[in-house]
Write an enzyme that holds these catalytic residues in place. Sequence first.
Site, PDB file in Angstrom:
ATOM      1  N   GLU A 100      -2.463   2.291  -2.887  1.00 35.70           N
ATOM      2  CA  GLU A 100      -3.728   3.023  -2.741  1.00 35.70           C
ATOM      3  C   GLU A 100      -4.377   3.364  -4.082  1.00 35.70           C
ATOM      4  O   GLU A 100      -4.798   4.489  -4.326  1.00 35.70           O
ATOM      5  CB  GLU A 100      -3.519   4.278  -1.880  1.00 35.70           C
ATOM      6  CG  GLU A 100      -3.052   3.926  -0.456  1.00 35.70           C
ATOM      7  CD  GLU A 100      -2.714   5.144   0.394  1.00 35.70           C
ATOM      8  OE1 GLU A 100      -2.865   6.270  -0.111  1.00 35.70           O
ATOM      9  OE2 GLU A 100      -2.294   4.952   1.537  1.00 35.70           O
ATOM     10  N   GLU A 116      -0.149  -2.224   7.559  1.00 37.24           N
ATOM     11  CA  GLU A 116       0.189  -0.950   8.221  1.00 37.24           C
ATOM     12  C   GLU A 116      -0.687  -0.763   9.473  1.00 37.24           C
ATOM     13  O   GLU A 116      -1.208   0.323   9.719  1.00 37.24           O
ATOM     14  CB  GLU A 116      -0.013   0.237   7.270  1.00 37.24           C
ATOM     15  CG  GLU A 116       0.758   0.143   5.971  1.00 37.24           C
ATOM     16  CD  GLU A 116       0.520   1.332   5.049  1.00 37.24           C
ATOM     17  OE1 GLU A 116       0.052   2.376   5.539  1.00 37.24           O
ATOM     18  OE2 GLU A 116       0.807   1.200   3.839  1.00 37.24           O
TER      19      GLU A 116
END
Length: 938
Positions: free
Chosen positions: A715, A816
């Site tokens: 991220e 994910e």
Amino acid sequence: TNQKHKDQDKDKDKLTQRTREAMENPMYNAGNNVEIAVRKANDSNHGCATNIVLNHDFSEGLHLWHPNNCDGFVVSAESAHPEGTSEKLGGNYAVVSNRKECWQGLEQDITARVSPGSTYTVSAHVGVSGPLQGSTDVLATLKLENRGSGTSYLFIGRTSVSKEKWEKLEGTFSLPAMPDRVVFYFEGPSPGVDILIESVVITCSSPSECESVSQRCFDAGDENIILNPKFEDGLNNWSGRGCKIVLHDSMADGKIVPLSGKYFASATERTQNWNGIQQEITGKVQRKLAYDVIAVVRIFGNNVTNSDVRVTLWVQTPNLREQYIGVANAQATDKDWVQLQGKFLLNGSPSKVVIYVEGPPSGTDILLNSLIVKHAEKTPPSPPPVIENPAFGVNIIQNSSLSDGTNGWFPLGNCTLSVATGSPHILPPMARESLGPHEPLSGRYILVTNRTQTWMGPAQMITDRLKLFLTYQVSGWVRIGSGASGPQNVNVALGVDSQWVNGGQVEVNGDGWHEIGGSFRIEKQPSKVMVYVQGPSPGVDLMVAGVQIFPVDRQARFRYLRRQTDQNRKRDVILKFSGVDSSTLLGTMVLVKQTQNTFPLGSCMSRTNIDNEDFVDFFTKNFNWAVFGNELKWYWTEPQQGNFNYNDADEMLALCKSHNIQTRGHCIFWEVINTVQSWIQALNKNDLMTAVQNRLTGLLTRYKGKFMHYDVNNEMLHGSFYQDRLGKDIRANMFKTAHQLDPSALLFVNDYHVEDGCDTRSSPEKYIQHILDLQEQGAPVGGIGIQGHIDSPVGPIVCSALDKLGILGLPIWFTELDVSSINEYVRGDDLEVMLREAFAHPAVDGIMLWGFWELFMSRNNSHLVNAEGDINEAGKRYLALRKEWLSHARGHIDDQGQFQFRGFHGTYTLEIINSSKKVSKTFVVDNGDSPLVVPIDL
């Protein structure tokens, strides 16, 4: 005790090695010469006093029963009964088939419902079917597992059974000491003989001896396992967790009184937020059962008017591993009682379980009025939504063309709306992909001036034009006027009663028109819904054109994706036969069956999940890749400096290896500051650089060659802890060092909201620039991770992001993926959208779900399998797609000695059948553009 019994002697008196050991066990209650009186099974609603076996009559299928390395299923005695069995039974019965060993049968874990010193009686109706002459013995046995001393077996009873009728199996047992795990099971007949089981009853012969475990039975769904739950017996069974607890009938001069009952308790003199009130519930909860929790709480004192209050479960395993399970949380106040509700499930057999209430800052008292913990009732799934006249593709925005001025629109705030011309006539690309051929846009746009707040812009009420559970696509063109100090965010938003819903975002420069796109869905009836466009800084004019909001036709999109899938995931195959006279091959029957699709479909798992054999069974049968939810993250492997924990990851990796499941390494670092351990945040620059290097060396040296991928620094578009502390070069250096330590692993970037149009920080354009920047610094970026935590997905929007990212030529993985809806059918629709879009796109190389089991997901209403193992509608959709993506073919060998078909990439079995023999072969279809010729030598 671990040696499998391989002797296939059909002598009815022959017992398995395990049974011999069981009969020699000092625990064996030799009651062969004693007449055993066994009560018949009463209705299961009578609860624990009657029967400790759950689902004793198989009315819920094989729920809570498990075939031991064999197969099992349940049939109705009303519609079918075993061949040669004359007696008809009144309910369901279980069939245990495909038995390869005498000891294989049907089992149930009864650990939480038995106690040492009590005597239990057993009664069951059993039968057999299959290749049997005469009769055979069916046995009831206990498996007793102790981590320190291994496994032993306790014989309960046996009965001789023939194929003609059902027999009653009876026996007794008692446990002088309590093992870590107690499993009741049936075994005995020779391999190939099916065991049939009707009702199973285990009762406590002396009810008074069983009182200590009476709370362990949850057949009666309304039983609260909490003792003294409303403090009617003072503070008995309760204790303070690091603080003092006090009983009250009122507080604050009578201003605080119980919401129900006569008393409540306070946790006071708290010095840590984990201090609170607790009760030990060891032995009262059973593994693999879901429990509902309801607590009534409020707070008091220290000038705190509201605070987060949590119900937490502390679990200790027999090997002293500790686990904290968050069960429920809510904002409590000092004015009123509030109710906390939650749910939990234990995968393993704990040695100790404590439930407690915690959360507020130190000095603030927690008040608890009542606590309920009981076996969760099964709730039936909501039916599929019925949507009359969905009007796919029809714009619900009034006067979108602005042919009637600004009629239908109004200014949100005291800005000014006017109509101007000069906007694009073409439909934005993502909408065009959904709608197909479409009339040109009008070229008119709304000009918004005099904006004094970011939220000011054009608005329209759409309450009466929305339908529940329909997925709507949002589309439009936006532009900003001069005077902006930099790029501006523009957002299509919906005010759904008091909630803000994101309909799409785009970052706009002052250089022309930009497409804005997004999606949304409403699942609860609102009283009012307003759509509005907002975002630029005050004083910046906003221009909006061609706004469209329309329901999407997912089935039409699926038809297109099936064609794309056929093109991108299949290959023409020519089976060319040789080795025999070609004239004898002509017309020979060929059966082709695909056994495995090689496309990676994986899921997230946690360490506690692998203690649940039901989870492991579903996982290993339906996924070929794995990723660990937390167990490889730095905060898990080194929570305190120098205190390492690799045991969890090691055990999970061993499970995956034993099932030939590939693994992704998630993640080496995580840039978001609130995920970084406090000890790392406290380091100075030099020590932090050393810690980063040690993390890389320790992790990648330990697991060299074992993880196929690594998410190097998670991220980076949403956090910058390491870059802020160590400089811009640190990110590329992490990639370089990781590659040096493990050259075999593909190194990924990984981020969220890349594919859905709702976050300008991680738009495809921003992600592409981010990757190019890393590569320019020499980072060996090997793959692009799109997390895929998405709501109300629309195929063309997702596909647009994939198309843009695909220009980089790197493999794209959804890393994910999860979707969420309160309706399982709609959740299944969302999942199918994402799976089909990904599988059909040539740039996507793999899909990882972020879990599938209820209570072990990061989002609510996103699971495919309910907590106790029932596959829901979304799960059935996933399994149906896996089945669809396997190719099968049948036909005859032609006069060229060939058989042709088109199939998915993967592993196949081939059967060639003629009048004289049947030949079986296997072959693999790999990726390629030209037809694959597979020589088959017969």
